[in-house]
Design a protein around this motif. Structure first.
Motif, PDB file in Angstrom:
ATOM      1  N   UNK A 280       0.831  -1.208   0.000  1.00  0.00           N
ATOM      2  CA  UNK A 280       0.000   0.000   0.000  1.00  0.00           C
ATOM      3  C   UNK A 280       0.867   1.262   0.000  1.00  0.00           C
ATOM      4  N   UNK A 281       1.903   1.280   0.851  1.00  0.00           N
ATOM      5  CA  UNK A 281       2.783   2.458   0.931  1.00  0.00           C
ATOM      6  C   UNK A 281       3.559   2.668  -0.372  1.00  0.00           C
ATOM      7  N   UNK A 282       3.961   1.580  -1.004  1.00  0.00           N
ATOM      8  CA  UNK A 282       4.675   1.685  -2.283  1.00  0.00           C
ATOM      9  C   UNK A 282       3.803   2.363  -3.338  1.00  0.00           C
ATOM     10  N   UNK A 283       2.559   1.924  -3.425  1.00  0.00           N
ATOM     11  CA  UNK A 283       1.657   2.478  -4.439  1.00  0.00           C
ATOM     12  C   UNK A 283       1.289   3.923  -4.112  1.00  0.00           C
ATOM     13  N   UNK A 284       1.159   4.242  -2.830  1.00  0.00           N
ATOM     14  CA  UNK A 284       0.822   5.611  -2.438  1.00  0.00           C
ATOM     15  C   UNK A 284       1.942   6.586  -2.766  1.00  0.00           C
ATOM     16  N   UNK A 285       3.185   6.100  -2.758  1.00  0.00           N
ATOM     17  CA  UNK A 285       4.326   6.990  -2.988  1.00  0.00           C
ATOM     18  C   UNK A 285       4.860   6.933  -4.411  1.00  0.00           C
ATOM     19  N   UNK A 286       4.185   6.180  -5.293  1.00  0.00           N
ATOM     20  CA  UNK A 286       4.679   6.026  -6.659  1.00  0.00           C
ATOM     21  C   UNK A 286       4.449   7.296  -7.486  1.00  0.00           C
ATOM     22  N   UNK A 287       5.140   7.370  -8.595  1.00  0.00           N
ATOM     23  CA  UNK A 287       4.915   8.450  -9.559  1.00  0.00           C
ATOM     24  C   UNK A 287       3.618   8.146 -10.303  1.00  0.00           C
ATOM     25  N   UNK A 292       3.747   1.812 -10.766  1.00  0.00           N
ATOM     26  CA  UNK A 292       4.397   0.506 -10.779  1.00  0.00           C
ATOM     27  C   UNK A 292       3.455  -0.551 -11.352  1.00  0.00           C
ATOM     28  N   UNK A 293       3.977  -1.394 -12.208  1.00  0.00           N
ATOM     29  CA  UNK A 293       3.221  -2.560 -12.663  1.00  0.00           C
ATOM     30  C   UNK A 293       3.277  -3.621 -11.560  1.00  0.00           C
ATOM     31  N   UNK A 294       2.417  -4.639 -11.664  1.00  0.00           N
ATOM     32  CA  UNK A 294       2.446  -5.717 -10.672  1.00  0.00           C
ATOM     33  C   UNK A 294       3.798  -6.423 -10.672  1.00  0.00           C
ATOM     34  N   UNK A 295       4.394  -6.555 -11.866  1.00  0.00           N
ATOM     35  CA  UNK A 295       5.712  -7.199 -11.956  1.00  0.00           C
ATOM     36  C   UNK A 295       6.763  -6.377 -11.227  1.00  0.00           C
ATOM     37  N   UNK A 296       6.711  -5.039 -11.380  1.00  0.00           N
ATOM     38  CA  UNK A 296       7.675  -4.171 -10.709  1.00  0.00           C
ATOM     39  C   UNK A 296       7.456  -4.184  -9.202  1.00  0.00           C
ATOM     40  N   UNK A 297       6.198  -4.162  -8.778  1.00  0.00           N
ATOM     41  CA  UNK A 297       5.892  -4.230  -7.346  1.00  0.00           C
ATOM     42  C   UNK A 297       6.422  -5.532  -6.757  1.00  0.00           C
ATOM     43  N   UNK A 298       6.254  -6.615  -7.499  1.00  0.00           N
ATOM     44  CA  UNK A 298       6.754  -7.914  -7.046  1.00  0.00           C
ATOM     45  C   UNK A 298       8.271  -7.890  -6.899  1.00  0.00           C
ATOM     46  N   UNK A 299       8.940  -7.288  -7.857  1.00  0.00           N
ATOM     47  CA  UNK A 299      10.409  -7.201  -7.821  1.00  0.00           C
ATOM     48  C   UNK A 299      10.880  -6.378  -6.617  1.00  0.00           C
ATOM     49  N   UNK A 300      10.240  -5.229  -6.377  1.00  0.00           N
ATOM     50  CA  UNK A 300      10.648  -4.353  -5.274  1.00  0.00           C
ATOM     51  C   UNK A 300      10.407  -5.037  -3.928  1.00  0.00           C
ATOM     52  N   UNK A 301       9.241  -5.636  -3.757  1.00  0.00           N
ATOM     53  CA  UNK A 301       8.898  -6.264  -2.478  1.00  0.00           C
ATOM     54  C   UNK A 301       9.751  -7.502  -2.222  1.00  0.00           C
ATOM     55  N   UNK A 320      -7.258  -7.057  -3.036  1.00  0.00           N
ATOM     56  CA  UNK A 320      -7.876  -7.043  -1.708  1.00  0.00           C
ATOM     57  C   UNK A 320      -7.821  -5.654  -1.067  1.00  0.00           C
ATOM     58  N   UNK A 321      -6.815  -4.859  -1.457  1.00  0.00           N
ATOM     59  CA  UNK A 321      -6.706  -3.487  -0.969  1.00  0.00           C
ATOM     60  C   UNK A 321      -7.545  -2.511  -1.784  1.00  0.00           C
ATOM     61  N   UNK A 322      -8.283  -3.048  -2.775  1.00  0.00           N
ATOM     62  CA  UNK A 322      -9.155  -2.236  -3.644  1.00  0.00           C
ATOM     63  C   UNK A 322      -8.343  -1.168  -4.406  1.00  0.00           C
ATOM     64  N   UNK A 323      -7.180  -1.585  -4.904  1.00  0.00           N
ATOM     65  CA  UNK A 323      -6.325  -0.692  -5.684  1.00  0.00           C
ATOM     66  C   UNK A 323      -6.361  -1.140  -7.148  1.00  0.00           C
ATOM     67  N   UNK A 324      -6.550  -0.194  -8.040  1.00  0.00           N
ATOM     68  CA  UNK A 324      -6.634  -0.503  -9.470  1.00  0.00           C
ATOM     69  C   UNK A 324      -5.277  -0.934 -10.011  1.00  0.00           C
ATOM     70  N   UNK A 325      -5.269  -1.527 -11.207  1.00  0.00           N
ATOM     71  CA  UNK A 325      -3.995  -1.901 -11.820  1.00  0.00           C
ATOM     72  C   UNK A 325      -3.268  -0.658 -12.319  1.00  0.00           C
ATOM     73  N   UNK A 326      -2.024  -0.834 -12.753  1.00  0.00           N
ATOM     74  CA  UNK A 326      -1.174   0.309 -13.109  1.00  0.00           C
ATOM     75  C   UNK A 326      -1.756   1.156 -14.242  1.00  0.00           C
ATOM     76  N   UNK A 327      -2.386   0.486 -15.201  1.00  0.00           N
ATOM     77  CA  UNK A 327      -2.944   1.236 -16.340  1.00  0.00           C
ATOM     78  C   UNK A 327      -4.067   2.154 -15.872  1.00  0.00           C
ATOM     79  N   UNK A 328      -4.906   1.655 -14.994  1.00  0.00           N
ATOM     80  CA  UNK A 328      -6.043   2.440 -14.509  1.00  0.00           C
ATOM     81  C   UNK A 328      -5.613   3.475 -13.467  1.00  0.00           C
TER      82      UNK A 328
END
Length: 331
Positions: A280-287, A292-301, A320-328
């Motif tokens: 959640x924090x990663x996505x909140x602080x992203x550009x 981040x794509x799911x693949x990039x999030x997986x790599x970082x985590x 489950x966190x109700x966060x849209x995919x990177x494109x959306x």
């Protein structure tokens, strides 16, 4: 007449119009134009969307109220609600021949609407959680209070105890002794359960100290961990925490929610909760222009936690966190 008409419509739990003008005229002798007049008044009330004849009408009423209804939004609502529900954005773009970026902003606007205007407004069954244990953190540590002061006190009647001791009738004496033994056993079991609940709460406080103080993520912890700590069988812990709640100064939560297994094959103890919070924090602080794509999030985590996570797992937690995919999420 207007009040009676409105009351009839509001019997719908969703807030939709449940009767047509023809159906209502069979019940009430309505003058011409009254139905339309009353309906216009009803649909001008809050919440927006009340009095709609269908889901489509409900969504359009809300957009009309906010002066946001455009030909594109009307087209999407009228002809593409199934695709919107299934998140089939590509099919909508192909059908309308409109750039995806333009479609996404319209879809987000539709998803923010309320399809059930009266949801929750007339619910009468309210359940209040009464915590079984209250924890208060102090500079010296923590204080545990079993919240059972509201339960009536229990004791054996002195009158019957004296009768048991003084009677000379052996059958009466045996009867009272049997009941006395059962009462003593019941009192013992109640106190033992209270002590077990106190002890397991104390052990949990040591395991989850930072989490309960709202200063860190949930630490992996199993029933076996707490059972070993206080010297009982895991099944005893399972029975003791069933349907019980814990209250701190920051939250009230189920005891069951505090137990999470760590991810296997890892040098660190990582819980699902800690991984979700970091995601959640990663996505909140992203550009937001380059999310981040799911693949990039997986790599970082995976790098951050020192173990390999699957992309499917990260995608599952993001959903489950109700966060849209990177494109959306892209702005």
């Amino acid at each position: 007449m207007q009040y009676r008409f409105t009351q009839t419509i509001l019997h719908s739990p969703r807030g939709y119009l449940t009767l047509t003008e023809e159906e209502l005229k069979k019940r009430l002798p309505l003058p011409d134009g009254l139905f339309t007049s009353c309906l216009r008044i009803l649909q001008s009330l809050d919440p927006a969307g009340i009095g709609a004849a269908s889901l489509k009408d409900c969504l359009k009423l809300q957009l009309q109220r906010s002066h946001q209804l455009t030909p594109l939004l009307e087209e999407l609502i009228e002809n593409h609600l199934p695709e919107i529900g299934n998140k089939n954005t590509s099919r909508i773009c192909q059908s309308l021949k409109i750039p995806k970026k333009e479609i996404l902003s319209a879809l987000q606007l539709i998803r923010n609407l309320n399809p059930v205007p009266l949801e929750g407004m007339f619910e009468t069954d309210v359940t209040y959680i009464i915590p079984d244990v209250i924890i208060k953190f102090t500079p010296a540590g923590h204080e545990i209070t079993l919240n059972d002061g509201w339960v009536a006190s229990y004791s054996m009647s002195d009158y019957y105890v004296r009768m048991m001791q003084s009677t000379t009738d052996e059958s009466v004496k045996k009867y009272f002794q049997t009941k006395y033994t059962r009462c003593r056993l019941l009192f013992y079991n109640i106190e033992r359960r209270r002590q077990t609940l106190y002890n397991l709460t104390d052990a949990i406080c040591h395991y989850q100290h930072d989490y309960l103080k709202n200063q860190g993520p949930l630490f992996p912890m199993t029933l076996a961990d707490i059972a070993k700590e206080i010297g009982v069988h895991p099944s005893t812990i399972s029975r003791s925490i069933k349907n019980k709640y814990l209250q701190t100064s920051h939250m009230t939560l189920s005891f069951k929610d505090l137990f999470q297994r760590p991810f296997p094959k890892t040098g660190k103890k990582i819980s699902k909760d800690s991984l979700k919070k970091e995601l959640y924090h990663l996505i909140q602080s992203e550009n937001t222009c380059h999310p981040y794509s799911d693949a990039k999030l997986t790599e970082i985590l995976s790098s951050q936690f020192g173990r390999t996570f699957s992309r499917r797992l990260i995608q599952k937690y993001r959903t489950e966190l109700h966060i849209l995919n990177s494109y959306e999420r892209c702005k």
